[in-house]
Design a protein around this motif. Structure first.
Motif, PDB file in Angstrom:
ATOM      1  N   ARG A 597      31.084  54.624  55.709  1.00  0.00           N
ATOM      2  CA  ARG A 597      29.840  54.825  56.449  1.00  0.00           C
ATOM      3  C   ARG A 597      30.000  54.353  57.897  1.00  0.00           C
ATOM      4  NH1 ARG A 597      25.145  51.816  57.535  1.00  0.00           N
ATOM      5  NH2 ARG A 597      23.207  52.995  57.379  1.00  0.00           N
ATOM      6  N   VAL A 598      29.465  55.132  58.845  1.00  0.00           N
ATOM      7  CA  VAL A 598      29.579  54.776  60.253  1.00  0.00           C
ATOM      8  C   VAL A 598      28.798  53.488  60.527  1.00  0.00           C
ATOM      9  CG1 VAL A 598      27.588  56.153  60.995  1.00  0.00           C
ATOM     10  CG2 VAL A 598      29.429  55.662  62.611  1.00  0.00           C
ATOM     11  N   CYS A 599      29.364  52.639  61.358  1.00  0.00           N
ATOM     12  CA  CYS A 599      28.746  51.349  61.687  1.00  0.00           C
ATOM     13  C   CYS A 599      27.445  51.557  62.462  1.00  0.00           C
ATOM     14  CB  CYS A 599      29.750  50.544  62.509  1.00  0.00           C
ATOM     15  SG  CYS A 599      29.050  49.236  63.503  1.00  0.00           S
ATOM     16  N   GLY A 600      26.438  50.750  62.177  1.00  0.00           N
ATOM     17  CA  GLY A 600      25.142  50.880  62.844  1.00  0.00           C
ATOM     18  C   GLY A 600      25.222  50.657  64.341  1.00  0.00           C
ATOM     19  N   ASP A 601      26.032  49.705  64.774  1.00  0.00           N
ATOM     20  CA  ASP A 601      26.182  49.477  66.212  1.00  0.00           C
ATOM     21  C   ASP A 601      26.900  50.645  66.875  1.00  0.00           C
ATOM     22  OD1 ASP A 601      26.246  47.540  68.632  1.00  0.00           O
ATOM     23  OD2 ASP A 601      28.328  48.194  68.406  1.00  0.00           O
ATOM     24  N   CYS A 602      27.927  51.178  66.198  1.00  0.00           N
ATOM     25  CA  CYS A 602      28.646  52.338  66.742  1.00  0.00           C
ATOM     26  C   CYS A 602      27.702  53.542  66.832  1.00  0.00           C
ATOM     27  CB  CYS A 602      29.846  52.675  65.863  1.00  0.00           C
ATOM     28  SG  CYS A 602      31.156  51.422  65.911  1.00  0.00           S
ATOM     29  N   HIS A 603      26.820  53.675  65.883  1.00  0.00           N
ATOM     30  CA  HIS A 603      25.838  54.764  65.909  1.00  0.00           C
ATOM     31  C   HIS A 603      24.976  54.668  67.163  1.00  0.00           C
ATOM     32  CE1 HIS A 603      22.197  57.022  64.693  1.00  0.00           C
ATOM     33  NE2 HIS A 603      23.015  57.734  63.945  1.00  0.00           N
ATOM     34  N   SER A 604      24.509  53.470  67.467  1.00  0.00           N
ATOM     35  CA  SER A 604      23.687  53.269  68.667  1.00  0.00           C
ATOM     36  C   SER A 604      24.475  53.521  69.938  1.00  0.00           C
ATOM     37  CB  SER A 604      23.131  51.840  68.682  1.00  0.00           C
ATOM     38  OG  SER A 604      22.343  51.590  67.536  1.00  0.00           O
ATOM     39  N   ALA A 605      25.734  53.064  69.943  1.00  0.00           N
ATOM     40  CA  ALA A 605      26.570  53.237  71.135  1.00  0.00           C
ATOM     41  C   ALA A 605      26.895  54.704  71.381  1.00  0.00           C
ATOM     42  CB  ALA A 605      27.858  52.421  70.980  1.00  0.00           C
ATOM     43  N   ILE A 606      27.243  55.437  70.314  1.00  0.00           N
ATOM     44  CA  ILE A 606      27.655  56.840  70.477  1.00  0.00           C
ATOM     45  C   ILE A 606      26.481  57.701  70.948  1.00  0.00           C
ATOM     46  CG2 ILE A 606      28.562  58.869  69.267  1.00  0.00           C
ATOM     47  CD1 ILE A 606      30.167  56.934  67.503  1.00  0.00           C
ATOM     48  N   LYS A 607      25.279  57.352  70.535  1.00  0.00           N
ATOM     49  CA  LYS A 607      24.108  58.080  71.045  1.00  0.00           C
ATOM     50  C   LYS A 607      24.075  58.032  72.566  1.00  0.00           C
ATOM     51  CE  LYS A 607      20.658  56.155  68.846  1.00  0.00           C
ATOM     52  NZ  LYS A 607      19.250  55.922  68.449  1.00  0.00           N
ATOM     53  N   CYS A 635      20.167  62.743  62.822  1.00  0.00           N
ATOM     54  CA  CYS A 635      19.605  62.027  61.672  1.00  0.00           C
ATOM     55  C   CYS A 635      18.266  61.375  62.004  1.00  0.00           C
ATOM     56  CB  CYS A 635      20.584  60.969  61.169  1.00  0.00           C
ATOM     57  SG  CYS A 635      20.757  59.535  62.254  1.00  0.00           S
ATOM     58  N   GLY A 636      17.903  61.355  63.297  1.00  0.00           N
ATOM     59  CA  GLY A 636      16.653  60.714  63.673  1.00  0.00           C
ATOM     60  C   GLY A 636      16.648  59.227  63.349  1.00  0.00           C
ATOM     61  N   ASP A 637      17.863  58.627  63.332  1.00  0.00           N
ATOM     62  CA  ASP A 637      18.048  57.205  62.977  1.00  0.00           C
ATOM     63  C   ASP A 637      17.573  56.908  61.567  1.00  0.00           C
ATOM     64  OD1 ASP A 637      19.096  56.800  65.488  1.00  0.00           O
ATOM     65  OD2 ASP A 637      17.186  56.146  66.353  1.00  0.00           O
TER      66      ASP A 637
END
Length: 639
Positions: A597-607, A635-637
């Protein structure tokens, strides 16, 4: 009378049989009987059901010829009308031909091809005389209809009775050996083929190829292929499909190109195998090339190859191309609809999946359990709680009994929405024993909503049902670590070590110019490591200006705040992203894959990165696809 019999039978043979074998359209009745001076019956020939061929013959004392029986049995075989075949059989049993080997072989072939193997066996057992065609026909029937043991036993009986098999017999027997679950006699049969001199025969060789690929013995399959005196489309397709099944995508593509060079025309089976291989490994560019060749060759996009093409584009991140393929299919079957439904579910396009499901029903396609599983998963990934519950109830009203995976999606649906108590109640009230996957869905929901106590409760059930899966241990460890319960986290880590359970290392990879580049956290092995590091530092500064703040709750190591922030910047998906930015043209879409699963912080950064570099970034993890564009995610977070 004999000349009349021949004339009537000849005329019957010229008619198109319809409404069940043995019936003649009433309007054509006069064209048969009037020239022959047979009695006419206006009521009969105008009846809605037509006239039975055998009733017509027997009513006028005419004996049916062998040619009529053969024609009718052939029609029964081609149209799979075994009930009408039984009617013909009943007449044969009263005819002069009832003891003929050739006639009985024709009956045997009809039953075998229609899958009525018990009836075929009855014909076989009653035959006073048999030839090698008799044995081969029944052996082939068993082999083609999922009864490999019966085929192998019958082959031994055939040899015991002194019959010599031909290439078609051996081809069917080897096919049965390939399907036999224990795989205990394949190599012995190969030796027998050598002794019989059929080793180089293309039919036997193709069956041996298929057998070895199904056993996973690809080197042996290649030896058989190379030794064939001549090759046909089947032998090429079998070897390509074998490598495709074994995730040997590069070898499958190499063979495909070699097949083209040697002048063989790919079939839809070839295309389907290649698209399936590219789908499983994410080789989008190679898959596009094969698709382009298919278009240039003028091949019609039928469901068989089209369905795997939908899957290939979807799994490669090109959901819009998957939709285009679906729209262009010459004919859609339930697999076509399910392929696109599954694609929408994987990409989190819940609304689109719901609309497609309703369109499917309007088009008269009956949804099956896969259809419902796909739409339920799409609802779960998109937070469509009411819609998901509606389709779960609809599935039961349609007579489909929910399986364990349907229950998993409902637990996931309720858990993601934050209704953990309802999810737990649903598990306790379900009519089946909860599986490890069901409890794991609840465990994941507890991680999302930071419910430590319920997470520990769910984890214990998972450990009991599937103690060797490292995933739940890691999730529980992360739940404890995120909550600051380091002693409990250490206890989980100790238990993993004692039981020999190892965490799967996180890694991310990108494909650039047909080469796969893989990265792990803090990766220092790549030749461009210094350029990658400088590129990420440049991007990091820009996204901080847009408001990015490292979320250190995703660091599950007990270290100080500064070290946590540094640790976050070297996650594998960020390194892969920096590498892709260095090595792809500006404006092109970046595809990144991750094994967990993609990391939550990486998800925020990649946005934020997608906004800074003005590019679409598609990340595929074990759960779904994330489409990052202009500072937001598809995914709309909600993931």
């Amino acid at each position: 009378m004999l000349s009349t019999s021949v004339s009537v039978t000849s005329r019957l043979l010229s008619l198109k049989i319809y409404r069940g074998l043995g019936s003649i359209p009433a309007p054509l009745y006069d064209s048969i009987i009037e020239p022959l001076g047979l009695p006419s019956n206006d009521n009969l020939h105008r009846s809605r059901n037509g006239v039975r061929v055998f009733d017509l013959l027997e009513g006028n004392g005419i004996t049916a010829l062998r040619r009529l029986y053969n024609m009718l049995l052939k029609e029964c075989t081609v149209s799979k009308r075994v009930d009408q075949g039984k009617i013909v059989h009943a007449h044969v049993a009263k005819s002069l031909f009832r003891c003929e080997v050739v006639m009985n072989n024709t009956l045997l072939n009809m039953y075998a091809k229609c899958g009525s193997l018990e009836e075929a066996r009855k014909v076989f057992d009653k035959m006073l005389q048999r030839d090698f065609v008799t044995w081969t026909t029944l052996i082939s029937g068993y082999s083609q209809h999922g009864r490999p043991i019966d085929a192998l036993v019958l082959f031994i009986q055939m040899l015991s009775d002194g019959f010599i098999p031909n290439e078609f017999t051996l081809s069917s027997v080897v096919k049965a050996a390939a399907a036999e679950p224990r795989g205990c006699c394949g190599q012995q049969l190969h030796g027998f083929c050598l002794k019989c001199g059929f080793y180089l025969n293309v039919h036997v060789g193709s069956s041996l190829l298929d057998m070895y690929t199904r056993y996973g013995l690809m080197d042996d399959a290649q030896l058989v292929f190379d030794a064939l005196e001549s090759r046909n489309d089947v032998s090429w397709n079998v070897l390509i499909a074998g490598h495709a099944r074994r995730c040997g995508t590069e070898k499958a593509l190499e063979l495909f190109q070699r097949m083209l060079r040697e002048g063989f025309r790919p079939s839809h089976f070839s295309y389907s195998s290649i698209f399936g291989a590219c789908s499983s490994t994410g080789f989008l560019e190679q898959g596009k090339w094969v698709h382009a060749y298919m278009i240039k060759s003028g091949e019609k996009l039928v469901a068989f190859a089209g369905n795997t093409l939908i899957d290939m584009y979807a799994k490669s991140g090109s959901i819009h191309d998957a939709r285009k393929i679906f729209d262009r299919l010459a004919k859609r079957d339930v697999v076509s609809w399910n392929s696109l439904l599954t694609a929408y579910a994987q990409h989190g396009f819940g609304r689109e999946a719901v609309c497609l499901f309703e369109e499917m029903r309007r088009d008269g396609i009956t949804p099956n359990e896969i259809s419902f599983l796909s739409v339920l998963t799409a609802c779960s990934h998109s937070g469509l709680l009411d819609e998901g519950w509606h389709y779960f109830e609809l599935m039961k009203r349609d007579g489909i009994v929910p399986k364990a995976w349907h229950y998993v999606t409902i637990v996931d649906l309720l858990g993601r929405s934050g209704d953990l108590d309802r999810a737990l109640r649903f598990i306790r009230e379900m009519p089946i024993e909860p599986t490890a996957a069901i409890w794991k869905a609840l465990l994941n929901a507890c991680r999302m909503h930071k419910n430590v106590e319920l997470g520990a409760y769910a984890a214990e059930h998972v450990f009991e049902l599937d103690p060797d899966d490292p995933g739940p241990h890691v999730i529980l460890y992360n739940i404890y670590a995120s909550g600051g319960r380091w002693n409990d986290a250490a206890r989980v880590r100790k238990k993993m070590k004692e039981n020999g359970i190892k965490k799967e290392p996180a890694c991310s990879w990108v494909e650039i110019e047909n080469a796969i580049h893989m990265f792990v956290a803090n990766d220092e092995r790549h030749p461009q490591r210094e350029e990658i590091s400088r590129k990420w530092e440049e991007i990091y500064a820009k996204i901080k200006d847009l408001g990015y703040v490292p979320d250190t709750s995703h660091v599950v190591v007990h270290v100080d705040q500064q070290e946590r922030e540094v640790n976050l910047q070297y996650h594998s998906e960020k390194i892969a992203l920096a590498f892709a930015l260095l090595n792809t043209p500006p404006g092109s879409t970046i595809h990144i894959k991750k094994n967990i699963r993609v990391c939550g912080d990486c998800h925020s950064a990649i946005k934020l990165v997608s906004k800074v570099v003005e590019r679409e970034i598609i990340v595929r993890d074990t759960n779904r696809f994330h489409h990052f564009r202009d500072g937001s995610c598809s995914c709309g977070d909600y993931w």
